[in-house]
Design an enzyme around this catalytic site. Sequence first.
Site, PDB file in Angstrom:
ATOM      1  N   SER A   1       0.779  -1.234   0.027  1.00 20.26           N
ATOM      2  CA  SER A   1       0.005  -0.050  -0.070  1.00 20.26           C
ATOM      3  C   SER A   1       0.622   1.230   0.101  1.00 20.26           C
ATOM      4  O   SER A   1       0.292   2.239  -0.101  1.00 20.26           O
ATOM      5  CB  SER A   1      -0.855  -0.124   1.254  1.00 20.26           C
ATOM      6  OG  SER A   1      -1.937  -0.951   0.911  1.00 20.26           O
TER       7      SER A   1
ATOM      8  N   LYS B   1       0.077   3.761  -2.653  1.00 23.39           N
ATOM      9  CA  LYS B   1      -1.000   4.686  -2.588  1.00 23.39           C
ATOM     10  C   LYS B   1      -0.413   6.051  -2.519  1.00 23.39           C
ATOM     11  O   LYS B   1      -1.189   7.137  -2.873  1.00 23.39           O
ATOM     12  CB  LYS B   1      -1.915   4.356  -1.472  1.00 23.39           C
ATOM     13  CG  LYS B   1      -2.706   3.211  -1.689  1.00 23.39           C
ATOM     14  CD  LYS B   1      -3.818   3.036  -0.292  1.00 23.39           C
ATOM     15  CE  LYS B   1      -4.514   1.602  -0.511  1.00 23.39           C
ATOM     16  NZ  LYS B   1      -3.866   0.355  -0.441  1.00 23.39           N
TER      17      LYS B   1
ATOM     18  N   SER C   1      -5.863   3.367   4.602  1.00 24.89           N
ATOM     19  CA  SER C   1      -5.395   2.634   3.562  1.00 24.89           C
ATOM     20  C   SER C   1      -6.547   1.779   2.901  1.00 24.89           C
ATOM     21  O   SER C   1      -6.295   0.799   2.385  1.00 24.89           O
ATOM     22  CB  SER C   1      -4.162   1.541   3.899  1.00 24.89           C
ATOM     23  OG  SER C   1      -3.359   1.352   2.708  1.00 24.89           O
TER      24      SER C   1
ATOM     25  N   LYS D   1       2.942   6.363   4.917  1.00 23.97           N
ATOM     26  CA  LYS D   1       2.159   5.405   4.473  1.00 23.97           C
ATOM     27  C   LYS D   1       2.852   3.706   4.868  1.00 23.97           C
ATOM     28  O   LYS D   1       3.890   3.568   4.542  1.00 23.97           O
ATOM     29  CB  LYS D   1       2.053   5.229   2.987  1.00 23.97           C
ATOM     30  CG  LYS D   1       1.031   4.625   2.313  1.00 23.97           C
ATOM     31  CD  LYS D   1      -0.248   5.055   2.711  1.00 23.97           C
ATOM     32  CE  LYS D   1      -1.465   4.071   2.402  1.00 23.97           C
ATOM     33  NZ  LYS D   1      -1.415   2.971   3.716  1.00 23.97           N
TER      34      LYS D   1
END
Length: 446
Positions: A66, A69, A130, A256
């Site tokens: 993730s 992202k 997320s 993140k």
Amino acid sequence: MKHNVKRNLSLLLVAFVMMATVFVQPLATQAAKTVELEAESAILVDAETGKILFAKDADIALPPASMTKMMTEYLVWDAIESGQISWDTKTKISDYAYSISASPLLSGIGLRQDKEYTVKELYDAMAIISDNGTTIALAELIAGSEGDFVKMMNKKAEEMGLPDYKFVNSTGLPNSLLGENVPEGTDPNANNLLSARSAALLAYNLINDHPEALSVSSQISLDFEGYKNVENLNWMLPHKATFLQQFNYKGVDGLKTGHTDIAGYCFTGTAERNGQRLISVVMKTDSKAKRFHETAKLFDYGFSNFETKELFAKGHQVDGQEALPIANGKEETVEIATNKAIKVPVQQGQAEKYTLKYTIDKEKLNKDGELTAPIEKGEKIGTAELIFEGENDFGYIFNAESNKTVDIIAQDSVEKDNWFMLILGSIGDFFSNLFSTIVDTVKGWF
């Protein structure tokens, strides 16, 4: 006898102190220069200059999960700034986004198809918890389809100069989990790929081009679709839960997390203390907790051992190279100096190992190595490059010549001499050369 005993004890004490100085201090210094990490790949970067402070196998391309992202976030901010969409723009949820969001195995929050969501709602769910379904919904809104959005992701990665990357979807999930919704033009069995260096450069661009992103990534929790206080997956934020407090790290405000079976546990973090911001990446650790423990090691190392310093001020002149000769000018020389200061993160005790190397523009010099008048004040004469002669120089996160190279400029204007003085000079040069030729010829007779 007592005197000898005291003397011997004194000698032993002196010897002990000397041994401590010789052996203990170097070990402490050595420890300050290294970080032992339980991660397959990692990097630590100064967010102002892009200087790499530490790297471990940072160029291995690995699945980022993730952390992908971050690129989706960047493109959302771009679309907001260009006016393509606004935070209040509403969109419905496609069957694809809904199916992903409905799966508890795929970080789904449970989107609904009987309502519209604002870009702000979707972005917050993506950045804070997320959520994959909201990420897909944003990709479809901006590009029309996730396949076209993936093309945008790879194009932006090229523009950013990411050295190692491949985007095949907007979320970071393995394509094999997307079933019939695999983005058009991508391999059904592919994964996104980023090196730690590329992830750090992506984060660098995100927080420098769109610093407002940190106001979202720093939120500790989110209320969404009836769920209250859904915790940010970044445990280094100041969570109130007792279990999570052990991971809190002062100054952290992003960025993140990531996890899939193939990627392991990843984290791109950023923290600011006393005006210094660092960006870290750890990839493929073996647990949720480990990715934060290893990140804390990097931050401790960076904040404890590096300080951003102005090594050379604007107008600096290198000893012995303060001026250059000028041909055909009213002045014989012109002083030169740097046009701006050079400021970099410096490890403790390393400041004296930096020097400047001048490179004068050869096109501005005649065959005798002189500048030719007229010269304008502020005219670029060449460049001064920062040279580091110490150890552990990891370079920059990007081609940061601008951070280690500055222009050398003329400090004053020098006008071209008038025609009469130039003629006299030419005559003088002619007779000087003629006399030298005659002398050489006469010497040859004897």
